[in-house]
Design a protein around this motif. Sequence first.
Motif, PDB file in Angstrom:
ATOM      1  N   VAL A   1      32.895  43.705  33.682  1.00 13.41           N
ATOM      2  CA  VAL A   1      33.979  42.948  32.678  1.00 13.41           C
ATOM      3  C   VAL A   1      33.223  42.140  31.720  1.00 13.41           C
ATOM      4  N   LYS A   2      32.822  42.894  30.579  1.00 11.02           N
ATOM      5  CA  LYS A   2      32.271  42.154  29.470  1.00 11.02           C
ATOM      6  C   LYS A   2      32.947  41.316  28.619  1.00 11.02           C
ATOM      7  N   GLY A   3      32.172  39.811  28.724  1.00 14.32           N
ATOM      8  CA  GLY A   3      32.717  39.062  27.915  1.00 14.32           C
ATOM      9  C   GLY A   3      33.540  37.827  29.104  1.00 14.32           C
ATOM     10  N   ARG A   4      33.621  38.182  30.261  1.00 16.09           N
ATOM     11  CA  ARG A   4      34.398  37.342  31.158  1.00 16.09           C
ATOM     12  C   ARG A   4      33.360  36.910  32.483  1.00 16.09           C
ATOM     13  N   SER A   5      33.450  35.461  32.756  1.00 17.54           N
ATOM     14  CA  SER A   5      32.744  34.855  33.661  1.00 17.54           C
ATOM     15  C   SER A   5      32.937  35.095  35.126  1.00 17.54           C
ATOM     16  N   PRO A   6      32.261  34.987  35.979  1.00 14.71           N
ATOM     17  CA  PRO A   6      32.622  35.002  37.536  1.00 14.71           C
ATOM     18  C   PRO A   6      33.883  34.297  37.799  1.00 14.71           C
ATOM     19  N   ILE A   7      33.908  33.033  37.382  1.00 14.34           N
ATOM     20  CA  ILE A   7      35.359  32.271  37.551  1.00 14.34           C
ATOM     21  C   ILE A   7      36.394  32.956  37.094  1.00 14.34           C
ATOM     22  N   GLN A   8      36.345  33.409  35.889  1.00 15.68           N
ATOM     23  CA  GLN A   8      37.483  33.770  35.333  1.00 15.68           C
ATOM     24  C   GLN A   8      37.844  35.364  36.029  1.00 15.68           C
ATOM     25  N   CYS A   9      37.017  35.897  36.563  1.00 19.26           N
ATOM     26  CA  CYS A   9      37.372  37.184  37.205  1.00 19.26           C
ATOM     27  C   CYS A   9      37.975  36.751  38.543  1.00 19.26           C
ATOM     28  N   LEU A  10      37.347  35.700  39.273  1.00 15.80           N
ATOM     29  CA  LEU A  10      38.002  34.984  40.678  1.00 15.80           C
ATOM     30  C   LEU A  10      39.409  34.816  40.330  1.00 15.80           C
ATOM     31  N   HIS A  11      39.511  34.008  39.313  1.00 15.60           N
ATOM     32  CA  HIS A  11      40.861  33.440  39.137  1.00 15.60           C
ATOM     33  C   HIS A  11      42.006  34.505  38.512  1.00 15.60           C
ATOM     34  N   ARG A  12      41.546  35.501  37.927  1.00 12.64           N
ATOM     35  CA  ARG A  12      42.601  36.634  37.417  1.00 12.64           C
ATOM     36  C   ARG A  12      42.862  37.605  38.706  1.00 12.64           C
ATOM     37  N   TRP A  13      41.982  37.710  39.551  1.00 12.06           N
ATOM     38  CA  TRP A  13      42.278  38.377  40.742  1.00 12.06           C
ATOM     39  C   TRP A  13      43.159  37.621  41.549  1.00 12.06           C
ATOM     40  N   SER A  14      42.608  36.253  42.273  1.00  8.53           N
ATOM     41  CA  SER A  14      43.344  35.734  43.228  1.00  8.53           C
ATOM     42  C   SER A  14      44.924  35.172  42.669  1.00  8.53           C
ATOM     43  N   LYS A  15      44.883  35.019  41.375  1.00  8.23           N
ATOM     44  CA  LYS A  15      46.331  34.402  41.070  1.00  8.23           C
ATOM     45  C   LYS A  15      47.152  35.628  40.363  1.00  8.23           C
ATOM     46  N   ILE A  16      46.665  36.302  39.900  1.00 12.04           N
ATOM     47  CA  ILE A  16      47.598  37.449  39.165  1.00 12.04           C
ATOM     48  C   ILE A  16      47.367  38.928  39.668  1.00 12.04           C
TER      49      ILE A  16
ATOM     50  N   GLU B   1      40.660  45.276  30.600  1.00 14.69           N
ATOM     51  CA  GLU B   1      39.873  44.400  31.313  1.00 14.69           C
ATOM     52  C   GLU B   1      40.384  44.401  32.595  1.00 14.69           C
ATOM     53  N   ASP B   2      41.873  44.387  33.083  1.00 18.42           N
ATOM     54  CA  ASP B   2      42.396  44.402  34.377  1.00 18.42           C
ATOM     55  C   ASP B   2      41.698  45.530  35.353  1.00 18.42           C
ATOM     56  N   GLU B   3      41.701  46.744  34.590  1.00 17.17           N
ATOM     57  CA  GLU B   3      41.301  47.914  35.181  1.00 17.17           C
ATOM     58  C   GLU B   3      39.829  47.904  35.590  1.00 17.17           C
ATOM     59  N   LEU B   4      39.111  47.398  34.663  1.00 15.96           N
ATOM     60  CA  LEU B   4      37.573  47.034  34.849  1.00 15.96           C
ATOM     61  C   LEU B   4      37.564  46.073  36.170  1.00 15.96           C
ATOM     62  N   LEU B   5      38.330  45.044  36.123  1.00 17.50           N
ATOM     63  CA  LEU B   5      38.124  44.285  37.052  1.00 17.50           C
ATOM     64  C   LEU B   5      38.537  44.808  38.521  1.00 17.50           C
ATOM     65  N   ARG B   6      39.588  45.631  38.636  1.00 18.23           N
ATOM     66  CA  ARG B   6      40.039  46.373  39.776  1.00 18.23           C
ATOM     67  C   ARG B   6      38.919  47.454  40.147  1.00 18.23           C
ATOM     68  N   ALA B   7      38.124  48.067  39.452  1.00 20.09           N
ATOM     69  CA  ALA B   7      37.259  48.942  39.569  1.00 20.09           C
ATOM     70  C   ALA B   7      36.255  48.276  40.252  1.00 20.09           C
ATOM     71  N   ALA B   8      35.955  47.219  39.714  1.00 20.59           N
ATOM     72  CA  ALA B   8      34.548  46.537  40.052  1.00 20.59           C
ATOM     73  C   ALA B   8      34.712  45.868  41.521  1.00 20.59           C
ATOM     74  N   ILE B   9      35.993  45.487  41.655  1.00 21.05           N
ATOM     75  CA  ILE B   9      36.240  44.966  43.061  1.00 21.05           C
ATOM     76  C   ILE B   9      36.270  45.924  44.008  1.00 21.05           C
ATOM     77  N   ASN B  10      36.667  47.251  43.852  1.00 20.42           N
ATOM     78  CA  ASN B  10      36.774  48.139  44.575  1.00 20.42           C
ATOM     79  C   ASN B  10      35.323  48.687  45.201  1.00 20.42           C
ATOM     80  N   GLU B  11      34.321  48.345  44.051  1.00 17.38           N
ATOM     81  CA  GLU B  11      32.965  48.807  44.154  1.00 17.38           C
ATOM     82  C   GLU B  11      32.156  47.654  44.976  1.00 17.38           C
ATOM     83  N   TYR B  12      32.524  46.534  44.738  1.00 17.91           N
ATOM     84  CA  TYR B  12      31.580  45.450  45.490  1.00 17.91           C
ATOM     85  C   TYR B  12      32.525  44.285  46.362  1.00 17.91           C
TER      86      TYR B  12
END
Length: 244
Positions: free
Chosen positions: A41-56, A18-29
């Motif tokens: 990132v299937k199963g994760r909401s926008p706010i979950q993705c935001l928090h995972r990226w900005s905090k971790i 999931e972390d790799e999918l998130l990194r790839a999506a952020i590189n794209e968008y």
Amino acid sequence: MSKNTTKELKHGKWSEDEDELLRAAINEYGEKQWRLIAEKVKGRSPIQCLHRWSKILKPGLVKGPWSAHEDLLLKQWAENQGPQKWSLCAKNISGRSGKQCRERWFNILNPDVKKGEWKPEEDALIFQMFQTCGPKWTMIAGCLEGRTENSIKNRFYSTIRKMKAQGQEITTELKQEIPEEKFPDSEEKMSTLISQIQHFQVLLDTTRTQILQLEGSMDTKIEGLEELKVFQNGLPPIKPKNFK
């Protein structure tokens, strides 16, 4: 286009995939299109993705205790710019996010924050408002001068735990907290919107002035035409026999 629904959302620990999918999506968008990113990132909401990226996951992110120098920079920002525009503030404090700056100021550095012992009337008000409106800590903080949302929330739940440990009956219904989806740069967006409204107001005032000037010019022309008509109506009719 698929959308994550509440029933499909995952909770708990993120996997490496999931972390790799998130990194790839952020590189794209980029770091703004969180709804598009969440679709990758299937199963994760926008706010979950935001928090995972900005905090971790965000490169260069600094965690842990604040240094004296960081606190000094944050105090200078609040004194010079006011306690606002935290995303811009974070650019002056390397490795800190806008959310970290906001929470550090309002919970720790703000001189108006009250850090002393809690009074019985404060506890009573917290429980009374919780029974009325639920876990709306911002609203409750507005009624307790000097107390922050975070400190009120911690005080409430620590009191509940203490009461349970002592075997006391808890009559307050603990309503489930539903986190709000808050996105970064909200203050900047609001400031931009206000600036745009002010700009359109200037354009509107200018246009109104031009319209009034045009109406004045048209009134002058209309008055001239009316005077010409009156003059013409006062002349005797012209007949061919009058010409030689």
